[in-house]
Structures are given as C-alpha cells and as structure tokens.
Motif scaffolding. Sequence first.
Motif, mmCIF file in Angstrom:
data_model
loop_
_atom_site.group_PDB
_atom_site.id
_atom_site.type_symbol
_atom_site.label_atom_id
_atom_site.label_comp_id
_atom_site.label_asym_id
_atom_site.label_seq_id
_atom_site.Cartn_x
_atom_site.Cartn_y
_atom_site.Cartn_z
ATOM 1 N N GLU A 1 -5.089 -1.919 14.250
ATOM 2 C CA GLU A 1 -5.199 -1.097 12.991
ATOM 3 C C GLU A 1 -6.855 -1.054 13.176
ATOM 4 O O GLU A 1 -8.079 -1.671 14.243
ATOM 5 C CB GLU A 1 -5.520 -2.149 11.610
ATOM 6 C CG GLU A 1 -4.700 -1.906 11.017
ATOM 7 C CD GLU A 1 -5.198 -2.746 9.463
ATOM 8 O OE1 GLU A 1 -6.004 -2.789 8.990
ATOM 9 O OE2 GLU A 1 -4.095 -3.006 9.384
ATOM 10 N N HIS B 1 1.618 -9.236 4.853
ATOM 11 C CA HIS B 1 0.441 -8.606 4.791
ATOM 12 C C HIS B 1 -0.378 -8.641 3.026
ATOM 13 O O HIS B 1 0.013 -7.441 2.250
ATOM 14 C CB HIS B 1 0.372 -6.690 5.159
ATOM 15 C CG HIS B 1 -0.637 -6.340 5.552
ATOM 16 N ND1 HIS B 1 -1.155 -5.241 6.416
ATOM 17 C CD2 HIS B 1 -2.029 -5.845 4.123
ATOM 18 C CE1 HIS B 1 -2.034 -5.095 6.596
ATOM 19 N NE2 HIS B 1 -3.003 -5.009 5.616
ATOM 20 N N HIS C 1 -15.463 -6.999 12.692
ATOM 21 C CA HIS C 1 -16.722 -6.488 13.518
ATOM 22 C C HIS C 1 -17.264 -6.402 14.964
ATOM 23 O O HIS C 1 -17.117 -7.304 14.931
ATOM 24 C CB HIS C 1 -17.623 -5.985 11.689
ATOM 25 C CG HIS C 1 -17.409 -5.347 11.030
ATOM 26 N ND1 HIS C 1 -15.834 -4.151 10.086
ATOM 27 C CD2 HIS C 1 -18.106 -6.154 9.644
ATOM 28 C CE1 HIS C 1 -16.345 -5.010 8.662
ATOM 29 N NE2 HIS C 1 -17.145 -5.478 8.769
ATOM 30 N N GLU D 1 -5.294 2.132 -1.226
ATOM 31 C CA GLU D 1 -6.856 1.381 -0.838
ATOM 32 C C GLU D 1 -7.509 -0.320 -1.601
ATOM 33 O O GLU D 1 -8.201 -0.416 -1.809
ATOM 34 C CB GLU D 1 -7.823 2.987 -0.180
ATOM 35 C CG GLU D 1 -8.686 1.085 0.331
ATOM 36 C CD GLU D 1 -8.366 0.954 1.702
ATOM 37 O OE1 GLU D 1 -7.508 0.866 2.814
ATOM 38 O OE2 GLU D 1 -9.038 -0.492 2.086
ATOM 39 N N TRP D 2 -6.783 -0.782 -1.250
ATOM 40 C CA TRP D 2 -6.654 -2.113 -2.325
ATOM 41 C C TRP D 2 -7.546 -2.038 -3.461
ATOM 42 O O TRP D 2 -7.605 -1.379 -4.432
ATOM 43 C CB TRP D 2 -7.362 -3.200 -1.144
ATOM 44 C CG TRP D 2 -6.255 -3.174 -0.670
ATOM 45 C CD1 TRP D 2 -6.155 -2.843 0.980
ATOM 46 C CD2 TRP D 2 -4.226 -4.006 -0.211
ATOM 47 N NE1 TRP D 2 -5.083 -2.915 1.409
ATOM 48 C CE2 TRP D 2 -4.572 -3.888 0.793
ATOM 49 C CE3 TRP D 2 -4.169 -4.552 -1.534
ATOM 50 C CZ2 TRP D 2 -2.901 -3.932 0.950
ATOM 51 C CZ3 TRP D 2 -2.751 -5.571 -1.568
ATOM 52 C CH2 TRP D 2 -1.838 -5.301 0.101
ATOM 53 N N ASN E 1 -1.641 -10.828 8.412
ATOM 54 C CA ASN E 1 -3.243 -9.805 8.426
ATOM 55 C C ASN E 1 -3.981 -10.679 7.914
ATOM 56 O O ASN E 1 -3.921 -10.631 7.350
ATOM 57 C CB ASN E 1 -2.452 -8.443 7.650
ATOM 58 C CG ASN E 1 -2.882 -7.135 8.162
ATOM 59 O OD1 ASN E 1 -3.551 -7.044 8.989
ATOM 60 N ND2 ASN E 1 -3.946 -7.121 7.565
ATOM 61 N N GLU E 2 -5.263 -10.226 9.236
ATOM 62 C CA GLU E 2 -6.559 -11.018 8.695
ATOM 63 C C GLU E 2 -6.485 -11.557 7.524
ATOM 64 O O GLU E 2 -6.619 -11.998 6.515
ATOM 65 C CB GLU E 2 -6.724 -9.448 7.679
ATOM 66 C CG GLU E 2 -6.833 -8.122 8.493
ATOM 67 C CD GLU E 2 -7.628 -7.198 8.101
ATOM 68 O OE1 GLU E 2 -8.043 -7.683 7.125
ATOM 69 O OE2 GLU E 2 -7.819 -6.095 9.002
ATOM 70 N N ARG F 1 -16.904 -15.077 11.042
ATOM 71 C CA ARG F 1 -15.509 -13.877 10.743
ATOM 72 C C ARG F 1 -14.153 -14.514 11.455
ATOM 73 O O ARG F 1 -12.912 -14.454 10.835
ATOM 74 C CB ARG F 1 -15.917 -12.793 10.515
ATOM 75 C CG ARG F 1 -15.356 -11.986 10.781
ATOM 76 C CD ARG F 1 -14.642 -10.934 9.480
ATOM 77 N NE ARG F 1 -16.117 -10.150 8.857
ATOM 78 C CZ ARG F 1 -15.571 -9.636 7.968
ATOM 79 N NH1 ARG F 1 -14.686 -9.253 7.303
ATOM 80 N NH2 ARG F 1 -16.869 -8.559 6.955
ATOM 81 N N GLN G 1 0.619 -1.171 -0.171
ATOM 82 C CA GLN G 1 0.060 -0.006 0.259
ATOM 83 C C GLN G 1 0.802 1.526 -0.204
ATOM 84 O O GLN G 1 0.782 2.179 -0.502
ATOM 85 C CB GLN G 1 -1.097 0.010 1.031
ATOM 86 C CG GLN G 1 -1.913 -0.781 1.314
ATOM 87 C CD GLN G 1 -2.694 -1.035 2.003
ATOM 88 O OE1 GLN G 1 -3.042 -1.464 3.074
ATOM 89 N NE2 GLN G 1 -3.633 -0.640 1.739
HETATM 90 C C1 GBH Z 1 -7.691 -3.287 6.317
HETATM 91 O O1 GBH Z 1 -8.714 -4.773 5.867
HETATM 92 C C2 GBH Z 1 -6.612 -4.096 6.413
HETATM 93 O O2 GBH Z 1 -5.637 -3.876 6.780
HETATM 94 C C3 GBH Z 1 -5.522 -3.051 5.290
HETATM 95 O O3 GBH Z 1 -5.411 -3.140 4.649
HETATM 96 C C4 GBH Z 1 -7.047 -1.855 4.643
HETATM 97 O O4 GBH Z 1 -6.297 -0.334 4.144
HETATM 98 C C5 GBH Z 1 -7.857 -1.500 5.882
HETATM 99 O O5 GBH Z 1 -8.180 -2.080 6.340
HETATM 100 C C6 GBH Z 1 -9.444 -0.036 5.275
HETATM 101 O O6 GBH Z 1 -9.318 -0.877 4.473
HETATM 102 O O7 GBH Z 1 -17.561 -7.869 4.402
HETATM 103 O O8 GBH Z 1 -18.369 -5.628 5.419
HETATM 104 O O9 GBH Z 1 -15.984 -6.572 5.715
HETATM 105 C C7 GBH Z 1 -10.458 -3.763 6.216
HETATM 106 C C8 GBH Z 1 -10.803 -5.351 6.215
HETATM 107 C C9 GBH Z 1 -11.647 -6.053 5.034
HETATM 108 C C10 GBH Z 1 -13.277 -4.756 5.917
HETATM 109 C C11 GBH Z 1 -12.970 -6.254 3.581
HETATM 110 C C12 GBH Z 1 -13.849 -4.687 5.038
HETATM 111 C C13 GBH Z 1 -15.096 -6.191 3.267
HETATM 112 C C14 GBH Z 1 -16.852 -4.955 3.586
HETATM 113 N N1 GBH Z 1 -12.164 -5.070 5.384
HETATM 114 N N2 GBH Z 1 -14.054 -5.647 4.120
HETATM 115 S S1 GBH Z 1 -17.132 -6.276 4.818
#
Ligand code: GBH
Length: 465
Positions: free
Chosen positions: A368, A124, A232, A425-426, A170-171, A254, A21
């Motif tokens: 984060e 990541h 979340h 932002e991906w 990460n995630e 999740r 990123q």
């Molecule tokens: C993080 O992901 C990442 O680690 C980071 O690289 C990124 O830039 C940052 O957040 C901001 O986006 O199905 O409702 O969850 C956060 C996890 C995954 C949350 C994709 C939102 C899509 C909608 N994200 N998700 S939902």
Amino acid sequence: MPVNNLLPKDFTWGFATASYQIEGSFDKDGRGPSIWDKFTKTPGKIRDESNGNIATDSYNRWKEDLQLLKEYGVKAYRFSISWSRVIPKGGRNDEVNQAGIEFYRKLIEELVRNDIVPFITLYHWDLPQELQDRYGGWLNKEEITQDFVHFAKVCFTSLGDIVKNWITVNEPWCVTVLGYGNGIFAPGHISNTEPWIAAHNLLIAHAHVVNLYREEFKSSQRGQIGITLDCHWMIPYDDSPENKEAQARAIDFRLGRFADPIYKGYYPLRIKTILQDRLPDFTPQEIALVHGSSDFFGLNTYTTHFIRDGGQDSDELNGNVKTGHTRKDGTELGTQSDLPWLTTYAPGFRSLLNYLWKTYRKPIYITENGFPVRNENSLSVDEAIHDKDRIEYFKGYTNAMLDAINEDGVDVKGYFGWSLLDNFEWAEGYQVRFGVTHVDYKTQKRTPKDSALFLKNWFDDHLQK
Ligand code: GBH
C-alpha cells in the motif's frame, strides 16, 4: 531510456483494497457480522457516524471494478477476504458459507482470465464478531490460532489452485495498538497490557498459518506467503542523543516489535526493557515457528515523521516519542494531505526501503502507498478527478522506489497503490478519499481520476518490455 531507469520485467504493480472498506452487502448471502459492523455503531467512533453496510457496493459491482483494473493496465490486484462471509461465525467448528467462497472464486477466476494476478490478504481487520464475543478475539492465543488456521485452510483449499500470493495479516500494529491500545479501531479496547498480548498472539497465529501453507499446500500450489507491516520513515528531529535514540525506539515500537521476531527471531531489546513483564515470552517452539515465517517483506507506507523524545508521560504505545512534520527551522516536510499524519516526502520512502533491505534482507512488496488530497471530499466530481497533489505524490514515490532499486540495489518486487476506489476510510468514515477512482456514494458511479492515468503511464514507461 537506459536500462537502469527501468523496472525488471517480472516487477508487478496494481492497486489494493480491503473487504470491509468496499464490499457492502453486510448481511447478504449469509455473511455474519464482523467487529467493524459492531464497532461502527458505537457513537463517536466514526467521524460521520457511517459504516460499511453499503461502502462502494463492490460485492455487487465487482465486474465494474475489474473493468477499471483492466483499463488501468495493472498486472495485479490486492484485496482481502471477509472472514465472516466465508465462515459467518468464524470458528473451526462453525459452518462454512459456500456462497461466500463462490463470491471470491468468481472474482479470482475472472481476474486470472484477464491476466491480473490476485494478491489476497486473509485478515484486513474484520474479525467475525462471534469470535470476539466467545473468547476475546486476538487475546486468546489457543483459540484464535486454531480458528485463524482453520479459516486459512478453507481459503487455501478452495482458492489456492488459482491464488499464488497470500498475505496473512494486514498491519498488526493497527490491529493491536488501535484495536486494543487506544480504542480508535475495532474492537475499541483501551489498555496498556492488551495490545502486547494481542500482538504476541497474532504473531503466533500468523506463523501457524504460514506453517500450514508450507507443510500442506506449497508443494502442490507453488505460491508464496507472508505478512504486511506498516511503517512511516522516521527522522530524528535533530542531532541530540535523546532524539536519535527516540527515533530508533519509535521504529522498534512501530515495526521492530513485529519484524524482528519474524525476520530475526527475537523481540527488540528496547521493547523488552520498557515493557518487562507485560511482554509475553515465546516458547522455544513458538519462536522457531515465528522466525522465518514470511517469504517476503510486505510494506504499507505513506509518509515520514520527525521524531523527538517525549519523556515518560507521552504515549508508550508509540515508544514515548513526539511526532511531527515541521522541521526545526519551521519549514514543512512536504505537501499536506487531508489527514494530519500524512505529508508527501518521497526521499523518506527511499530511506525506508534502504533501511528495510539493510536490516532484514527480504524482497519487498509495497502492498500500500497513497495520498488523500486535502479537502477533496468538498469538491465536485469534475474538480476531484484532477487530483494534482496525488499525482505529485505518486510521481515522487514511484521515482524514489526506482532509485532505491536501481541506484541503491534494494530488492523491490511489486507496488500497489492505495486505493483502487475511494472507500470507507475506517474512523474517518467517507470523509477522506484515497482512491484513484472517484466514487459518488449516492449513485455508486465510478470516475477515474487523473492519478489513475498517471500511474498507468508511469508503469508503461518504466517496465522493461
Ligand atoms: C492503511 O493503514 C490501511 O491498511 C488501509 O486499510 C487504510 O485505508 C489506509 O492505510 C489509509 O489510511 O499514529 O501517525 O500512524 C495505514 C496505517 C494507521 C497510518 C493509523 C496512520 C494513524 C496516525 N495508518 N495511523 S499515526
């Protein structure tokens, strides 16, 4: 101020970033291509058809970024290592790129010299493309495990004398569901079997890396190692039994699918029941390694959702639920961000911290947390830096964390805002800005936003001296 309004002395805080990123220099000094270099070339996958070729140019401007960290008064900085910068082809028999190691070594030395503690993420999301091509990346348990362990070993060996905080992955939810389930992230696969296999293999590979660190490095390097999961907070839409069950199921899909094997030693029953044969089994040796394979609970969290039962036809990857942020009476949960899934709701953050502490009993690092202000990308720099909604968000979330620690007794050890800089932002490309520092992508000029100052002052006021 009374002590119970303060954070313990050893509480750490700072900002987070990730290699793809921010770094740019995608082909400089021997870096090999990652799956994101390839994925961003697929038409329709990235909102503005952009990529990380330049990003915030942090490979060249890291000193300037470090200056910002100093200015913001942080105690720590979380960033990730680009695997294909260190091992361009990624594999255990492939060449190590000394220039890649040197880059991270210089950065880390300079951080340490400035009393900024590095927190390093090994993965990541930027898998070397070669490993995807060779054997399907995370789909091949034996290969990915050995290659990830080798990469980690190179990092521990060359950097571990001055790095005491490691995050393996990460995630995993994003890696496996978005990467192998619905194809929104690299490598862009769409499948209802692959995400479960990839996730299973990822847990095993992660556990082997942790085991390596504990067996060969921990006693001399004296660091800690763990994983970062994302979740979340989720609230049942109403009191109906279906929606309460849907909430529990959504949390399992999740979070529990990763957190339960790691912290409890087994997959959630709800997941097994729904997936049956599609969920791989752990061998006794594997689960023994996975169970307990994180020294802390690394948490990325941004928002809260209402959860409703979605019926059989809805998205299985999320546990067949419907999500939203509008209450039954039509009111909204909080302030809308620039992304549909993200609204402010600080009480949800406090509830999530309580849930995690009660369920897993591990010290938590918030690795984060952040907010993209609605339409910020259409503003001039002078407007964008007065980021009122982001300040409101951080104010709510930091205070909710303080209450979770001091009123509820949750053990939170650190907090990282996402992100130090506006960045790639991906799938949203450069259209959505999460930074506390504005970046002008034409000139690469960095300008601190008001929220950076807000967090600096907030931690100045709340850290026990
Ligand atoms: C993080 O992901 C990442 O680690 C980071 O690289 C990124 O830039 C940052 O957040 C901001 O986006 O199905 O409702 O969850 C956060 C996890 C995954 C949350 C994709 C939102 C899509 C909608 N994200 N998700 S939902």
